[in-house]
Scaffold this motif. Structure first.
Motif: not given
Length: 491
Positions: A361-385
């Motif tokens: 269960x906690x690995x799945x919770x951790x993946x949710x946080x990981x997923x949205x953190x990486x998405x946020x980084x993708x969005x920041x990278x797209x805005x910059x480049x």
């Protein structure tokens, strides 16, 4: 030499005590199953009490009451229950405990609550712990006249499912504790005036495991990567095609088709297992899991149907499709994550696969946080480049407006806004260079090449590729960990 009366009494008392302590051991047998008595056993290959994880038998005494023998590989308790369904809800349960007693309870039909009940109609109880097994026998009256609805009537023409559970533990006051996955039951109902020889087992558990594994593979694996490809990788690899279409589209389509296949298969499997739809009567978590899963399945079917009828890029209704496609896809993915969390949680909610370690269960919770953190980084990278707008939007094949390749060429070559900002200043671009920049062309021989723009584009591509690799590693680890954990749950 004649035995003195006192010594005779001692021997008789000792014999009675031995029978009381070990009566289950002497009376439990598979002999006559299906002929002179009814039997239920698990697993399917076992032959009798000594090698079955669960075994019970029943016969009628002269008063037409039921004499039960119960045994199982446990040292805390072994429970026998009568249920109106293959599960634990709405059942009358009798647990033989290591304290040499039978404890009765009733499993509530509304919230799966185990409610202690008065032990009545039961006599001649004998319980023993023998070689790591609890062996028990007792007589239960077929029915009572006190109108107790929780006391099931076992007379002729009344049929029930058999359920059994076991544990090595008891509470401090001698009551039963939750048994987790150590349970079994009969898929069909029996009359306890007939002599069946039934085999039970956890036949449904492999179906539950398959359902859970397929949903994790579909939504944590395929759907997560497929959505990332469509959202962030349209400008990448512009000069490379897979089967005549852009790389992002080929990968997105492949992953989402696999999501569709896995989800539909999992949906069918769980209905084969349960035979019915969960209702609010079975508890809110189970009902929400079923409801959300149904909505997710509807989304995964609806999205490709919409894609088959999507307008071509540039048509007035194309933005409507883009927003609808995004909403159904992203909404379905988010709801799938919630549904999987409910299904994996073995705490205050109810896990649909019992005995999963809490770390799953906690690995799945951790993946949710990981997923949205990486998405946020993708969005920041797209805005910059990334350049303004989207490239490589995919039209339909085979229409009267031209082929997919033709539309790709037309779409990639239209000019961006005449000014592009770099390093704090704006510059106007010649039309030819606008075409090159729009399609990410930065070849060394290009007449319109601008090293500042090309360097920014290449650095952005490198950062995006690194993020993709990190994301793929996280997805792969999560899927393998959860699916492996589900697979090793004991049957």
């Amino acid at each position: 030499m004649m035995m003195q009366p006192f010594h005779l009494l001692v021997v008789m008392a000792t014999g009675i005590a031995l029978v009381q302590c070990h009566g289950g051991e002497h009376h439990i047998s598979a002999d006559g199953c299906g002929v002179t008595k009814g039997c239920f056993r698990d697993p399917s290959g076992c032959t009798g009490p000594t090698d079955c994880d669960y075994f019970t038998s029943w016969m009628l005494d002269e008063n037409k009451n039921n004499k039960f023998t119960v045994t199982g590989t446990a040292t805390g308790y072994v429970a026998l229950g009568f249920s109106n369904n293959p599960g634990m809800k709405d059942s009358d349960v009798y647990a033989c405990t290591k304290n040499n007693e039978v404890v009765r309870s009733y499993n509530n039909a509304d919230e799966y609550q185990n409610i202690g009940a008065e032990l009545k109609g039961v006599s001649e109880v004998a319980v023993a712990v023998v070689d790591g097994r609890i062996e028990c026998s007792f007589i239960r009256q077929a029915y009572l006249v006190d109108n107790d609805a929780t006391y099931f009537d076992l007379r002729e023409n009344n049929t029930y499912n058999i359920i059994m559970a076991k544990s090595d533990d008891l509470t401090g006051d001698g009551n039963v504790v939750y048994h987790g996955a150590t349970k079994t039951g009969s898929p069909e109902q029996f009359s306890f005036t007939d002599f069946e020889d039934a085999v039970g087992g956890m036949e449904g558990l492999p179906l539950q495991k398959s359902h859970g594994s397929l949903m994790v593979i579909a939504w944590v694996g395929f759907a997560s990567v497929g959505i990332v490809m469509a959202r962030f990788f349209k400008p990448m690899w512009p000069d490379t095609k897979i089967c005549g279409v852009a790389v992002w589209f080929a990968l997105h389509r492949t992953f989402m088709v696999m999501t569709f296949l896995c989800t539909v298969a999992a949906f069918i499997i769980i209905f084969i297992h349960t035979g019915y739809y969960f209702t609010p009567d079975e508890g809110l978590p189970r009902f929400l899991h079923a409801l959300f899963g149904t909505i997710v399945t509807f989304c995964v079917i609806l999205n490709p149907v919409m894609a088959l009828f999507r307008p071509h890029p540039g048509e007035p209704r194309r933005p409507i499709f883009n927003w609808a496609h995004w909403f159904v896809g992203t909404g379905g993915h988010t709801l799938a994550m919630v549904t999987i969390i409910i299904g994996l949680n073995n705490g205050d909610f109810v896990s649909l696969i019992d005995d999963l370690p809490s770390r799953v269960f906690w690995v799945m919770i951790a993946f949710i946080f990981f997923h949205y953190i990486v998405w946020l980084l993708f969005e920041i990278q797209r805005c910059l480049t990334d350049s303004q707008g989207r490239t490589n939007d995919i039209p339909l094949h085979g229409s009267d407006k031209g082929s997919s390749q033709q539309h790709l060429s037309q779409n990639d070559s239209y000019a961006p806004p005449p000014e592009v900002a770099f390093a704090g200043f704006k510059t106007s671009l010649p039309h030819g260079f606008q075409m090159c920049f729009r399609s990410s062309c930065c070849n060394k021989d290009d007449a319109y090449r601008d090293d500042r723009i090309c360097q920014t584009t290449e650095e952005g591509s490198m950062a995006k590729t690194v993020l993709l690799v990190i994301y793929l590693v996280g997805v792969l680890f999560t899927v393998i960990f959860i699916v492996t954990s589900i697979a090793v749950v004991p049957a």
